[in-house]
Motif scaffolding. Structure first.
Motif, PDB file in Angstrom:
ATOM      1  N   THR A 216      -4.593  23.663  33.720  1.00 21.50           N
ATOM      2  CA  THR A 216      -4.196  24.877  34.444  1.00 21.50           C
ATOM      3  C   THR A 216      -3.061  24.615  35.435  1.00 21.50           C
ATOM      4  O   THR A 216      -2.241  25.495  35.686  1.00 21.50           O
ATOM      5  CB  THR A 216      -5.393  25.504  35.179  1.00 21.50           C
ATOM      6  OG1 THR A 216      -6.050  24.492  35.953  1.00 21.50           O
ATOM      7  CG2 THR A 216      -6.381  26.094  34.181  1.00 21.50           C
ATOM      8  N   GLY A 217      -3.008  23.403  35.980  1.00 23.28           N
ATOM      9  CA  GLY A 217      -1.902  23.072  36.872  1.00 23.28           C
ATOM     10  C   GLY A 217      -0.571  23.097  36.143  1.00 23.28           C
ATOM     11  O   GLY A 217       0.439  23.573  36.675  1.00 23.28           O
ATOM     12  N   ASP A 218      -0.574  22.604  34.907  1.00 22.72           N
ATOM     13  CA  ASP A 218       0.642  22.622  34.102  1.00 22.72           C
ATOM     14  C   ASP A 218       1.028  24.048  33.721  1.00 22.72           C
ATOM     15  O   ASP A 218       2.216  24.390  33.670  1.00 22.72           O
ATOM     16  CB  ASP A 218       0.438  21.798  32.831  1.00 22.72           C
ATOM     17  CG  ASP A 218       0.175  20.335  33.122  1.00 22.72           C
ATOM     18  OD1 ASP A 218       0.766  19.810  34.081  1.00 22.72           O
ATOM     19  OD2 ASP A 218      -0.627  19.720  32.403  1.00 22.72           O
ATOM     20  N   ILE A 219       0.034  24.871  33.439  1.00 19.83           N
ATOM     21  CA  ILE A 219       0.302  26.273  33.116  1.00 19.83           C
ATOM     22  C   ILE A 219       0.909  26.982  34.320  1.00 19.83           C
ATOM     23  O   ILE A 219       1.887  27.723  34.205  1.00 19.83           O
ATOM     24  CB  ILE A 219      -0.999  26.966  32.651  1.00 19.83           C
ATOM     25  CG1 ILE A 219      -1.405  26.430  31.278  1.00 19.83           C
ATOM     26  CG2 ILE A 219      -0.841  28.485  32.611  1.00 19.83           C
ATOM     27  CD1 ILE A 219      -2.803  26.828  30.842  1.00 19.83           C
ATOM     28  N   PHE A 220       0.327  26.747  35.492  1.00 20.50           N
ATOM     29  CA  PHE A 220       0.855  27.345  36.714  1.00 20.50           C
ATOM     30  C   PHE A 220       2.301  26.912  36.960  1.00 20.50           C
ATOM     31  O   PHE A 220       3.202  27.737  37.175  1.00 20.50           O
ATOM     32  CB  PHE A 220      -0.012  26.958  37.916  1.00 20.50           C
ATOM     33  CG  PHE A 220       0.523  27.428  39.234  1.00 20.50           C
ATOM     34  CD1 PHE A 220       0.197  28.670  39.728  1.00 20.50           C
ATOM     35  CD2 PHE A 220       1.380  26.624  39.988  1.00 20.50           C
ATOM     36  CE1 PHE A 220       0.706  29.127  40.938  1.00 20.50           C
ATOM     37  CE2 PHE A 220       1.899  27.058  41.199  1.00 20.50           C
ATOM     38  CZ  PHE A 220       1.556  28.318  41.678  1.00 20.50           C
ATOM     39  N   SER A 221       2.545  25.597  36.928  1.00 20.00           N
ATOM     40  CA  SER A 221       3.888  25.088  37.231  1.00 20.00           C
ATOM     41  C   SER A 221       4.911  25.547  36.212  1.00 20.00           C
ATOM     42  O   SER A 221       6.054  25.876  36.573  1.00 20.00           O
ATOM     43  CB  SER A 221       3.861  23.559  37.297  1.00 20.00           C
ATOM     44  OG  SER A 221       3.146  23.107  38.421  1.00 20.00           O
ATOM     45  N   SER A 222       4.527  25.590  34.938  1.00 20.58           N
ATOM     46  CA  SER A 222       5.466  25.998  33.894  1.00 20.58           C
ATOM     47  C   SER A 222       5.884  27.456  34.058  1.00 20.58           C
ATOM     48  O   SER A 222       7.077  27.790  33.964  1.00 20.58           O
ATOM     49  CB  SER A 222       4.834  25.783  32.518  1.00 20.58           C
ATOM     50  OG  SER A 222       4.529  24.423  32.311  1.00 20.58           O
ATOM     51  N   SER A 223       4.916  28.324  34.306  1.00 18.26           N
ATOM     52  CA  SER A 223       5.245  29.743  34.476  1.00 18.26           C
ATOM     53  C   SER A 223       5.991  29.982  35.793  1.00 18.26           C
ATOM     54  O   SER A 223       6.881  30.842  35.875  1.00 18.26           O
ATOM     55  CB  SER A 223       3.984  30.607  34.397  1.00 18.26           C
ATOM     56  OG  SER A 223       2.972  30.154  35.267  1.00 18.26           O
ATOM     57  N   LEU A 224       5.658  29.219  36.815  1.00 23.03           N
ATOM     58  CA  LEU A 224       6.373  29.329  38.093  1.00 23.03           C
ATOM     59  C   LEU A 224       7.820  28.886  37.931  1.00 23.03           C
ATOM     60  O   LEU A 224       8.753  29.563  38.391  1.00 23.03           O
ATOM     61  CB  LEU A 224       5.673  28.479  39.148  1.00 23.03           C
ATOM     62  CG  LEU A 224       6.318  28.452  40.538  1.00 23.03           C
ATOM     63  CD1 LEU A 224       6.210  29.807  41.215  1.00 23.03           C
ATOM     64  CD2 LEU A 224       5.659  27.376  41.406  1.00 23.03           C
TER      65      LEU A 224
END
Length: 275
Positions: A216-224
């Motif tokens: 989920t951290g990668d999902i957050f950072s990628s979309s951000l």
């Protein structure tokens, strides 16, 4: 069309790092090139006997070929590094290609501990890389390691503490610092950003979901990263990243067969609508 490159590992199974960054950023309408820092058979959380290959030797070769081709990039987004020396390679890459933005997610720790296989060497390397970045996105554990101070869990810190961390991290070099996993009341979790040029704090929260989800951290950072690259305001970028991550988690709750990651693919149509 904006063009970026993400530099992080490929976990062949498990939905994290490049295998989520590439489809998410691409779906947002940004051309995304990749440089893998390592290749693993699976991610390292919950799997046993996974394979691992350090790809440090390939990073410079890829960069040299790209220089020969005169490629240009609007942004560079870094995540998991296979070794401390890769931080220096990334510094050299950004010096050569001069992107508009170096966005560093200092992936190395969570819940008060470094990830397996990491030592203080990776902390020093990430700290130095963060000094060169325009934007950094640590969680609270990573922020504490970078600053060399004791980790505090939710309930042990307040808004003054969070703002102090953001200011002290920005003093290292980055213009914008975004602290993730911030929770004050036990009911809502989100992220807080600080821009040292304007002195402005920006925050956005959503409901806290009491579940552990890998990637989920990668999902957050990628979309951000995608939202910032597209020129969204910081508030809108945080909102997109938080809401998309929470939706991915909600879509996965109750599916025990999906313990290794979240169903981010099913939520991509709504991510596109958020833009």
């Amino acid at each position: 069309m904006k063009r970026v490159v993400t530099i992080q590992d490929i976990s062949c199974f498990g939905k994290c790092s490049i295998t989520v960054a590439l489809p998410i950023i691409s779906a947002m309408g940004v051309e995304c090139a990749i440089i893998p820092t390592a290749v693993l058979s699976t991610h390292t959380a919950g799997f046993k006997g996974y394979t691992f290959r350090d790809l440090s030797e390939d990073i410079d070769s890829i960069a040299n070929h790209w220089k020969d081709e005169s490629l240009k990039f609007n942004g560079v987004y870094t995540g998991y590094l296979a070794s401390p020396t890769q931080a220096k390679q990334i510094e050299e890459f950004t010096e050569s290609f001069k992107p508009d933005m170096l966005f560093v997610d200092p992936v190395m720790a969570d819940n008060g501990k470094l990830y397996p296989g990491f030592t203080e060497e990776i902390v020093d390397a990430m700290r130095n890389l963060c000094k060169k970045a325009n934007v950094i996105v640590p969680n609270i554990t990573e922020a504490c390691f970078i600053l060399g101070e004791e980790y505090k869990t939710a309930g042990e810190y307040d808004k003054t503490y969070v703002e102090s961390i953001l200011k002290r991290l920005s003093a290292l070099g980055p213009e914008t610092v975004i602290l993730t996993g911030v929770m004050y009341d036990g009911a809502n979790m989100g992220a807080v950003a600080y821009n040292k040029t304007t002195g402005e704090f920006t925050e956005y929260y959503s409901e806290y979901l009491p579940m552990q989800c890998h990637g989920t951290g990668d999902i957050f950072s990628s979309s951000l990263f995608g939202a910032i690259t597209l020129g969204k305001t910081m508030y809108d970028s945080l909102k997109i990243a938080v809401d998309y991550t929470v939706e991915c988690m909600k879509r996965t709750i109750g599916d025990k067969d999906h313990w290794y990651g979240v169903k981010f693919e099913e939520c991509i149509p709504n991510l596109v609508k958020m833009l």
